[in-house]
Structure formats: C-alpha cells, structure tokens
Scaffold this motif. Structure first.
Motif, PDB file in Angstrom:
ATOM      1  N   ILE A  49      -2.458  59.996  38.159  1.00 23.11           N
ATOM      2  CA  ILE A  49      -1.769  59.545  38.068  1.00 23.11           C
ATOM      3  C   ILE A  49      -1.123  58.963  37.394  1.00 23.11           C
ATOM      4  CG2 ILE A  49      -1.533  58.843  40.144  1.00 23.11           C
ATOM      5  CD1 ILE A  49      -2.187  56.294  39.875  1.00 23.11           C
ATOM      6  N   ASP A  50       0.503  58.837  36.650  1.00 22.17           N
ATOM      7  CA  ASP A  50       0.304  58.236  35.069  1.00 22.17           C
ATOM      8  C   ASP A  50       1.256  57.120  35.829  1.00 22.17           C
ATOM      9  OD1 ASP A  50      -0.248  59.647  32.210  1.00 22.17           O
ATOM     10  OD2 ASP A  50       1.757  57.937  32.790  1.00 22.17           O
ATOM     11  N   HIS A  51       2.167  56.753  34.785  1.00 23.37           N
ATOM     12  CA  HIS A  51       3.239  55.524  35.124  1.00 23.37           C
ATOM     13  C   HIS A  51       4.517  56.379  34.253  1.00 23.37           C
ATOM     14  CE1 HIS A  51       2.394  52.573  31.058  1.00 23.37           C
ATOM     15  NE2 HIS A  51       2.660  54.023  30.814  1.00 23.37           N
ATOM     16  N   ALA A  70       2.428  53.100  26.063  1.00 22.35           N
ATOM     17  CA  ALA A  70       0.997  53.411  25.851  1.00 22.35           C
ATOM     18  C   ALA A  70       0.490  50.911  26.349  1.00 22.35           C
ATOM     19  CB  ALA A  70       0.415  52.329  23.914  1.00 22.35           C
ATOM     20  N   SER A  71      -0.261  51.336  27.291  1.00 25.74           N
ATOM     21  CA  SER A  71      -0.516  49.704  27.668  1.00 25.74           C
ATOM     22  C   SER A  71      -1.741  49.433  27.365  1.00 25.74           C
ATOM     23  CB  SER A  71      -0.153  50.107  28.967  1.00 25.74           C
ATOM     24  OG  SER A  71      -1.606  50.869  30.120  1.00 25.74           O
ATOM     25  N   GLY A  72      -2.552  48.140  27.905  1.00 21.83           N
ATOM     26  CA  GLY A  72      -3.909  47.942  28.100  1.00 21.83           C
ATOM     27  C   GLY A  72      -4.253  47.767  28.964  1.00 21.83           C
ATOM     28  N   ASN A  76      -9.151  63.186  17.150  1.00 19.56           N
ATOM     29  CA  ASN A  76      -8.991  62.679  17.917  1.00 19.56           C
ATOM     30  C   ASN A  76      -9.181  63.432  19.417  1.00 19.56           C
ATOM     31  OD1 ASN A  76      -9.530  59.276  17.213  1.00 19.56           O
ATOM     32  ND2 ASN A  76      -7.845  59.552  15.959  1.00 19.56           N
ATOM     33  N   PHE A  77      -8.326  64.132  19.006  1.00 20.08           N
ATOM     34  CA  PHE A  77      -7.674  65.620  20.427  1.00 20.08           C
ATOM     35  C   PHE A  77      -9.752  66.366  20.010  1.00 20.08           C
ATOM     36  CE2 PHE A  77      -3.299  65.843  20.031  1.00 20.08           C
ATOM     37  CZ  PHE A  77      -2.993  65.221  20.598  1.00 20.08           C
ATOM     38  N   GLN A  78     -10.133  66.415  19.641  1.00 21.97           N
ATOM     39  CA  GLN A  78     -11.619  66.926  20.250  1.00 21.97           C
ATOM     40  C   GLN A  78     -12.155  66.107  20.618  1.00 21.97           C
ATOM     41  OE1 GLN A  78     -12.090  70.134  20.049  1.00 21.97           O
ATOM     42  NE2 GLN A  78     -14.628  69.501  20.685  1.00 21.97           N
TER      43      GLN A  78
HETATM   44  P1  FDA Z   1      -3.003  59.469  26.054  1.00 24.10           P
HETATM   45  O1  FDA Z   1      -2.188  58.245  24.817  1.00 24.10           O
HETATM   46  O2  FDA Z   1      -2.528  60.930  25.411  1.00 24.10           O
HETATM   47  O3  FDA Z   1      -2.904  59.442  27.494  1.00 24.10           O
HETATM   48  C1  FDA Z   1      -3.022  58.193  27.735  1.00 24.10           C
HETATM   49  C2  FDA Z   1      -1.714  58.216  29.611  1.00 24.10           C
HETATM   50  O4  FDA Z   1      -1.362  56.988  30.433  1.00 24.10           O
HETATM   51  C3  FDA Z   1      -0.056  58.483  29.152  1.00 24.10           C
HETATM   52  O5  FDA Z   1       0.143  59.475  29.842  1.00 24.10           O
HETATM   53  C4  FDA Z   1       0.239  56.960  29.056  1.00 24.10           C
HETATM   54  O6  FDA Z   1       1.666  57.355  30.050  1.00 24.10           O
HETATM   55  C5  FDA Z   1      -0.972  56.558  30.850  1.00 24.10           C
HETATM   56  N1  FDA Z   1      -0.875  55.378  30.811  1.00 24.10           N
HETATM   57  C6  FDA Z   1      -0.722  54.035  29.748  1.00 24.10           C
HETATM   58  N2  FDA Z   1      -0.787  53.228  30.261  1.00 24.10           N
HETATM   59  C7  FDA Z   1      -0.907  52.999  31.705  1.00 24.10           C
HETATM   60  C8  FDA Z   1      -0.616  52.442  33.149  1.00 24.10           C
HETATM   61  N3  FDA Z   1      -0.832  51.003  32.652  1.00 24.10           N
HETATM   62  N4  FDA Z   1      -0.597  53.441  34.004  1.00 24.10           N
HETATM   63  C9  FDA Z   1      -0.388  54.683  34.563  1.00 24.10           C
HETATM   64  N5  FDA Z   1      -0.183  55.453  32.695  1.00 24.10           N
HETATM   65  C10 FDA Z   1      -0.385  54.673  31.697  1.00 24.10           C
HETATM   66  N6  FDA Z   1      -4.663  63.087  17.346  1.00 24.10           N
HETATM   67  C11 FDA Z   1      -4.979  64.598  17.112  1.00 24.10           C
HETATM   68  O7  FDA Z   1      -5.876  64.369  16.840  1.00 24.10           O
HETATM   69  N7  FDA Z   1      -4.205  65.471  16.365  1.00 24.10           N
HETATM   70  C12 FDA Z   1      -2.893  65.012  16.101  1.00 24.10           C
HETATM   71  O8  FDA Z   1      -1.877  66.308  15.323  1.00 24.10           O
HETATM   72  C13 FDA Z   1      -2.282  63.861  16.511  1.00 24.10           C
HETATM   73  N8  FDA Z   1      -1.137  63.419  16.663  1.00 24.10           N
HETATM   74  C14 FDA Z   1      -0.407  61.679  16.882  1.00 24.10           C
HETATM   75  C15 FDA Z   1       0.527  62.073  16.232  1.00 24.10           C
HETATM   76  C16 FDA Z   1       1.104  60.652  17.049  1.00 24.10           C
HETATM   77  C17 FDA Z   1       2.655  60.420  16.751  1.00 24.10           C
HETATM   78  C18 FDA Z   1       0.324  59.818  17.607  1.00 24.10           C
HETATM   79  C19 FDA Z   1       0.921  58.732  18.346  1.00 24.10           C
HETATM   80  C20 FDA Z   1      -1.256  60.084  18.158  1.00 24.10           C
HETATM   81  C21 FDA Z   1      -1.324  60.796  17.224  1.00 24.10           C
HETATM   82  N9  FDA Z   1      -3.201  61.870  17.745  1.00 24.10           N
HETATM   83  C22 FDA Z   1      -3.537  62.999  17.261  1.00 24.10           C
HETATM   84  C23 FDA Z   1      -3.969  61.141  18.785  1.00 24.10           C
HETATM   85  C24 FDA Z   1      -3.459  62.259  19.822  1.00 24.10           C
HETATM   86  O9  FDA Z   1      -2.312  61.557  20.387  1.00 24.10           O
HETATM   87  C25 FDA Z   1      -4.829  60.992  20.740  1.00 24.10           C
HETATM   88  O10 FDA Z   1      -6.063  60.668  20.572  1.00 24.10           O
HETATM   89  C26 FDA Z   1      -4.938  61.220  22.265  1.00 24.10           C
HETATM   90  O11 FDA Z   1      -3.419  61.174  22.864  1.00 24.10           O
HETATM   91  C27 FDA Z   1      -5.662  60.350  23.439  1.00 24.10           C
HETATM   92  O12 FDA Z   1      -5.399  61.052  24.329  1.00 24.10           O
HETATM   93  P2  FDA Z   1      -6.031  60.233  25.646  1.00 24.10           P
HETATM   94  O13 FDA Z   1      -5.645  61.017  26.580  1.00 24.10           O
HETATM   95  O14 FDA Z   1      -7.181  58.842  26.018  1.00 24.10           O
HETATM   96  O15 FDA Z   1      -4.238  59.120  25.221  1.00 24.10           O
END
Ligand code: FDA
Length: 400
Positions: free
Chosen positions: A38-40, A175-177, A385-387
């Motif tokens: 689930i995602d908001h 993004a949220s905490g 970070n994606f890895q």
């Molecule tokens: P991610 O942020 O991807 O996913 C979290 C999910 O949780 C989101 O879909 C969000 O909506 C959801 N969520 C948050 N709060 C919630 C709540 N309260 N209730 C329900 N859902 C909630 N890294 C890299 O390796 N190569 C790259 O090219 C890039 N480029 C890049 C560009 C930009 C502009 C940014 C901001 C970041 C990157 N990154 C990156 C970093 C990379 O995007 C990041 O490290 C990963 O997306 C993290 O993956 P997660 O799934 O942990 O979080």
C-alpha cells in the motif's frame, strides 16, 4: 471494545510502493506468499521515474560496502553480497530492458525509467501481489503475532509487516517520516536524519561570487576531513552543486569547511611558469582561461586581487605560486544545504543495531522488517542507493 483485527487475508503487508517495497513484495509473491503493497501516492515508484534524469541510474558495477555511509559500516555487507548488480542485470535481461554505462560504473536504462517501474509491477503481478494506491496509513499495532494496519481504505491484518516508506527527501513527492514513527513505536533508535547528496548554499560574498558565475562547471576534488571526490562541480544561484559537491555533502557537518581543489592532478604552478617562459606577453587572464572556464578564471583573479591584464613576464613566480595555491586549496564554508527540498537521499535513519543484517527483521519484534532508504544505510551518488533498495528488499523478502 476496540474492533478485533480481521483474520489475515495476506501473509505480509508492505508499506511503500517505491523501489524497495515493490521489489520486496514481488520476491515474496514469487516465493508463494500472499502480499499486499500500500502507498499513499497516486502512482507507484515516483522516485524511480525521475531518477537519473529520467533514465534511472539503477545500479553501479563498483558496488562495495565502502560506498555506503552508516553508523555500522559492516551492516550492509550481507545484503549487498547476496543480491548483486549482476543479479539485477539478469532481471533486466529477462524483461528485455537494455542499458549502458555512463561513467564511474553508473548503469542507466536505454529506455525511460518507466521501463523499470513496469518491470517491478510485472514482477509483482507475476507473484500474485496486490497494490493499493491512494491509501493513507492511520495506525499500526501488533498483538498476538499479528500486525493490524488501519488505513483510509479499511483495516488490514498480517503476520508480517515490511516498512519501505523511504526517507524524508523531496516532501512534495510524498516523502514522509512514517518509517521512523513506526520504528520508534516498536522501540527502535533512529540515527539523526540529515539531507544528503544535496547542493550547498552560501551567504555573503561567497553567495554573490558563486551566483555571478551560475551555470559554470569545472572539474574539482571536493573534500572534507572524511572523504574526497574527484568529479564535476557546478556554480549555482544559491551556491555549489554538481556530482563532486553532492557526494561530499553526505559527509559534511554544519559549520565544517570544504576544500576545493580545482584542476585536480594538474601542476598549476608548473603550467603557469611554463607559460611565462614560453609566452611572456600573455596576460594572466588568458593564461588562466587556458585552464579554466573564462568566468571562473576572472572570478579567481578577482578573489586573489590579481590584475587580469598583467603580463606573465611582469608576474613574479611567488604570485603564480599564490594563484596556484588559491586554485588547489580553495577553502569554502557552506552556510548550509538546500535541505529536503532537493536532497537526493536521507542519511541516517533506523539504527541498524536494531535490525538483522541477514533478513532486515526487527530485533525488537518478530515479523517486522525495515528495508530501503529508511534504514541508516546511504549510498554514494551513482546508482548505489537503488542497489541498496534492491539488495535490502531481497534480504527482507527472504526473511519475510
Ligand atoms: P522510495 O522513496 O523510493 O519509496 C517510498 C514509497 O513510500 C513512496 O512510493 C512513497 O509514496 C511511499 N510513502 C511514503 N510515506 C508514506 C506514507 N506515510 N504512507 C504510505 N506510503 C508512503 N538513486 C540511485 O541509485 N540512482 C539514481 O539515479 C537516483 N536518482 C535520484 C533522483 C532524485 C531526484 C531523487 C530524489 C532520488 C534519486 N535516487 C537515486 C535515490 C533513490 O530514488 C532512493 O534511494 C530510492 O528511491 C529509495 O527507495 P525506497 O523504496 O526505500 O524509497
């Protein structure tokens, strides 16, 4: 009497349909578990969509534990060793997604980043996983071996709960905490979060100088006491950006100086002295313009109170040494960073001492898992970070 939790329709609920959450859910589904994500947000994996300038820098072939920042530098080793960049490349190949290396081991899609999102969703489907978007989480609780998740779409229950809601960067993208709140609720410590991979801002004369040459880029070594990066730097309206600056920002603490070595690897004093011998009529400005972008060359001359029209013949070796020193050891003091608004990632996060490095499971509560960016593991710029998202998700899926 509080309503009883419904009997679990799912083996696991995953909070967060980003890179880590979707990947973890797809692997759990493939292993036969019934999973709900689930995602908001209205769309899944929005950060994947905008990553890498729209082409998703999805991994780095130089992935190694020393490219990640954490209070415990050993924590990421197990997950990174068990799910490697090659594993992800194999997955891409199965989905006929092609890629190319840009620089420094950074791998990008040939297609748009949406191809990666489609692959993640196809993998989720193939494992029978379900995705619910536009769903707010209002509370999480645990009793009798079952997690209850109250959401805007109703009450859910499952024996396993995976938290993959990411970090604090780019709040306008959702993004949220939440991950930190849930971690605290179940007794986890949080390593102070801070904006990382983020441009620096400056005040006063530095701000005015840098803004005056906004858009100019040059090669630089940017260093703090803890790390140094040789890459490009960009002057901006607010200060400094570009890969070298983003990288060093992850190691920077407020108040600390950052040393900029322009033209790293070049013997600047030697080059200027050779120019003086060979072309004594050349002006200092023109000699520097041979090494640096013109606007930057003039800024450096103005900051070192050197007359640009002076001929090299009339410039002492001591002055050339001073100029070279200013270029090779330019110490700046950022007033701060651009913060969460533009930070690519969150450094700090859920303290790894409370998690199993093999499965990402909570040491405080069985069945609870944290994966991806919310954990105190932060990669360098360039696909790391994606890895980490893929590798921690794979470890979490094995556990859950
Ligand atoms: P991610 O942020 O991807 O996913 C979290 C999910 O949780 C989101 O879909 C969000 O909506 C959801 N969520 C948050 N709060 C919630 C709540 N309260 N209730 C329900 N859902 C909630 N890294 C890299 O390796 N190569 C790259 O090219 C890039 N480029 C890049 C560009 C930009 C502009 C940014 C901001 C970041 C990157 N990154 C990156 C970093 C990379 O995007 C990041 O490290 C990963 O997306 C993290 O993956 P997660 O799934 O942990 O979080």
């Amino acid at each position: 009497m509080p309503a009883a939790p419904p009997s679990p329709a799912f083996d696991a609920v995953v909070l967060g349909a980003g890179a880590a959450g979707l990947f973890c859910a797809s692997r759990m589904g493939r292993a036969g578990r019934k999973v709900l994500v689930i995602d908001h947000a209205a769309k899944p994996a929005e950060k994947v969509r905008i990553s890498g300038g729209g082409r998703c820098n999805f991994t780095n072939i130089h992935t190694a534990p020393d490219r990640f920042i954490s209070e415990n530098p050993h924590f990421a080793k197990s997950a990174l060793a068990r799910y490697t960049p090659q594993d992800f490349l194999d997955l891409l190949a199965r989905h006929e997604i092609t890629w190319h290396e840009k620089t420094l081991g950074q791998l990008f899609c040939d297609q748009k980043a949406g191809a990666i999102i489609r692959m993640l969703l196809d993998e989720l489907d193939a494992g029978g996983g379900e995705l619910r978007l536009n769903t707010q989480v209002t509370s999480v609780s645990h009793a009798d071996g079952l997690f209850t998740v109250d959401t805007s779409g109703g009450r859910l229950a499952a024996p396993k709960l995976v938290i993959a809601t990411g970090g604090l960067s780019i709040p306008k993208m959702g993004a949220s905490g939440l991950a930190y709140d849930i971690a605290r609720q179940f007794g986890h410590a949080i390593v102070q979060t801070r904006a990382a991979l983020v441009p620096f801002v400056f005040t006063g004369a530095d701000h005015d100088d840098f803004a005056s040459i906004s858009g100019v880029a040059c090669d630089v070594r940017a260093s703090t006491d803890r790390a140094a990066f040789d890459e490009a730097m960009l002057f901006t309206h607010r200060g400094l950006s570009g890969p070298a600056i983003l990288q060093v920002s992850s190691y920077w603490s407020p108040g600390e100086p950052v040393t900029l070595t322009l033209l790293p690897g070049t013997d600047i004093a030697g080059t200027l002295k050779t120019a003086k011998r060979d072309r004594p009529q050349q002006t200092l400005a023109s000699a520097l313009e041979a090494l640096l972008p013109s606007r930057l060359a003039h800024l450096v001359l103005s900051r070192t109170h050197t007359t640009p029209t002076s001929r090299l013949a009339d410039t002492s070796h001591a002055t050339l040494d001073t100029l070279a020193g200013a270029l090779s050891s330019w110490v700046v003091r950022p007033a701060g960073t651009e913060g969460w608004r533009t930070a690519e990632v969150t450094a700090g996060g859920i303290d790894t001492s409370g998690l199993s490095s093999k499965t990402m499971e909570s040491r405080h509560l069985a069945g609870l898992y944290f994966i991806g960016e919310c954990v105190d593991v932060t990669g360098w710029l360039g696909g790391y970070n994606f890895q980490w998202a893929w590798a921690s998700a794979a470890a979490g899926a094995e556990g859950a």
